[in-house]
Design a protein around this motif. Sequence first.
Motif, PDB file in Angstrom:
ATOM      1  N   ALA A  11      16.254  -4.130  -9.840  1.00 29.01           N
ATOM      2  CA  ALA A  11      15.287  -4.820  -8.984  1.00 29.01           C
ATOM      3  C   ALA A  11      14.042  -5.195  -9.781  1.00 29.01           C
ATOM      4  N   ASN A  12      13.307  -6.191  -9.281  1.00 31.98           N
ATOM      5  CA  ASN A  12      12.091  -6.666  -9.948  1.00 31.98           C
ATOM      6  C   ASN A  12      10.887  -5.888  -9.428  1.00 31.98           C
ATOM      7  N   TYR A  13      10.384  -4.964 -10.226  1.00 29.25           N
ATOM      8  CA  TYR A  13       9.272  -4.114  -9.817  1.00 29.25           C
ATOM      9  C   TYR A  13       7.984  -4.605 -10.463  1.00 29.25           C
ATOM     10  N   LYS A  14       6.907  -4.576  -9.711  1.00 28.16           N
ATOM     11  CA  LYS A  14       5.596  -4.999 -10.206  1.00 28.16           C
ATOM     12  C   LYS A  14       4.586  -3.869 -10.064  1.00 28.16           C
ATOM     13  N   SER A  15       3.656  -3.807 -11.007  1.00 27.98           N
ATOM     14  CA  SER A  15       2.631  -2.773 -10.952  1.00 27.98           C
ATOM     15  C   SER A  15       1.583  -3.124  -9.904  1.00 27.98           C
ATOM     16  N   ALA A  16       0.921  -2.097  -9.381  1.00 32.16           N
ATOM     17  CA  ALA A  16      -0.116  -2.294  -8.365  1.00 32.16           C
ATOM     18  C   ALA A  16      -1.332  -1.459  -8.727  1.00 32.16           C
ATOM     19  N   LYS A  17      -2.523  -2.022  -8.481  1.00 32.64           N
ATOM     20  CA  LYS A  17      -3.755  -1.264  -8.672  1.00 32.64           C
ATOM     21  C   LYS A  17      -3.748  -0.094  -7.700  1.00 32.64           C
ATOM     22  N   SER A  18      -3.927   1.102  -8.211  1.00 30.76           N
ATOM     23  CA  SER A  18      -3.725   2.290  -7.384  1.00 30.76           C
ATOM     24  C   SER A  18      -4.737   3.382  -7.684  1.00 30.76           C
ATOM     25  N   THR A  19      -4.823   4.307  -6.731  1.00 32.02           N
ATOM     26  CA  THR A  19      -5.495   5.594  -6.945  1.00 32.02           C
ATOM     27  C   THR A  19      -4.430   6.669  -6.859  1.00 32.02           C
ATOM     28  N   LEU A  20      -4.374   7.522  -7.870  1.00 27.94           N
ATOM     29  CA  LEU A  20      -3.405   8.613  -7.893  1.00 27.94           C
ATOM     30  C   LEU A  20      -4.182   9.920  -7.782  1.00 27.94           C
ATOM     31  N   ALA A  21      -3.848  10.727  -6.760  1.00 27.64           N
ATOM     32  CA  ALA A  21      -4.591  11.964  -6.496  1.00 27.64           C
ATOM     33  C   ALA A  21      -3.638  13.150  -6.435  1.00 27.64           C
TER      34      ALA A  21
END
Length: 421
Positions: free
Chosen positions: A17-27
Amino acid sequence: MKILCDVIVHNRQQPSANYKSAKSTLALGFHPPGGKPDSKLFVILFTAKSKAGTRYQLTDNLRQIFTRFVDEGKFTLSLKNPEIDLQVRCRDVTLLRNFLRAVNVALKGDVQEREKLRLSSLSVTPIAPQSRPVTKLSIARKSDYPSKGLPKTLTHLEILGLQKSRLDSQILYLKHLTHLNLSENAISKIPKPLGELCLVDLNLSGNVLGSDIGGCDFIWLEGHGVTKSLQNLDLSNNYLTHFPLGLTKLLNLCDLNLDNNRIKRIPFSVRNLQTLKSLSLESNELEALPGTLEMIYFDHINISNNNFPHHADEIQQHDFVFVPRISLLQIAARTVIKHKIPYAHPKSYPTLRNCTVPWIVADLLSETPVCSCGNICFDAKIYEICSLASLHYKCIISNADRSILADRVFCTRRCFDKRNS
């Protein structure tokens, strides 16, 4: 514990599948909170589509942590259930390392160490937009300058048309900077430390480089950063009277613009720019091109409005000058070239640090003219405007009424006699 990052949620059951990165907060968070023995560690992913956050349990559910590229700001959390990989990229490597250290302590540490982490509960909130680091900045007026100085997190910076005579020293400390545009200023010199930045795109057009009596020092082009990272360089509309020799040390240069200068000759060492795809030399004072330019395959080259002769019959007549002796150094150098023995300055290729060819010889090899047959020619006579140039290109812009001639060197009379064949 929270970090700002780009995240790709990769489903291992759908690898194509075509996956795209996303601006995120990881906690990170414990449930129940406090880091007690029965507390389970969760990672919460906040994105624009999931503002409430998606929780993933790490305790007894972490398949593996991939940290091979942690020095580049990347790591991957591979989970058992659901079968996904969280591919994380963070610009702040130090913060990323602290995040991974917290994960390790929370999963393997004792109760006291877990409590010292002071991780929040699962009711954690994402990092507010106003606290996100500034990565792009454009300055077209003096009032646009940030009152607290240039943010250290910048990756793209433009300072346009302010007629600044010197490069702002703050730029030299922007370690994440990759794109820099200083066009339409009045900069005459570039400080050497700029070469340590890992710039990908640099625009210095419309300045006054080369206007000083002593010329312009281009030693910054030999910096450890730009020699390996720089791909696009614009030096058009300056006062350059010569082709900077440091340009031939840019190992990954793809696009070079030198329009509207006063360049009369190009060094034979231009052959080192094997990654160069676009070269623009419009409106200079060129009378001929080096024969080694034929060793590069261009997508686009512009050599219009130069001083090339109008007719091919203006080729100068030369007599071959025979070199009676060939030194041991010449024989050794030709052997290195013929058998493709790896050689390079250790700053450019650290993996070749233990190469048998001394780096001083490596520099000499890279700057010495080469005959059309491939033989390296030390102390050879340069035969100016001695034949037509045979360039390799997909697209060329030149004057139809001009003949493109070449300067050459020859290792033997046989090569000299073949120059027009």
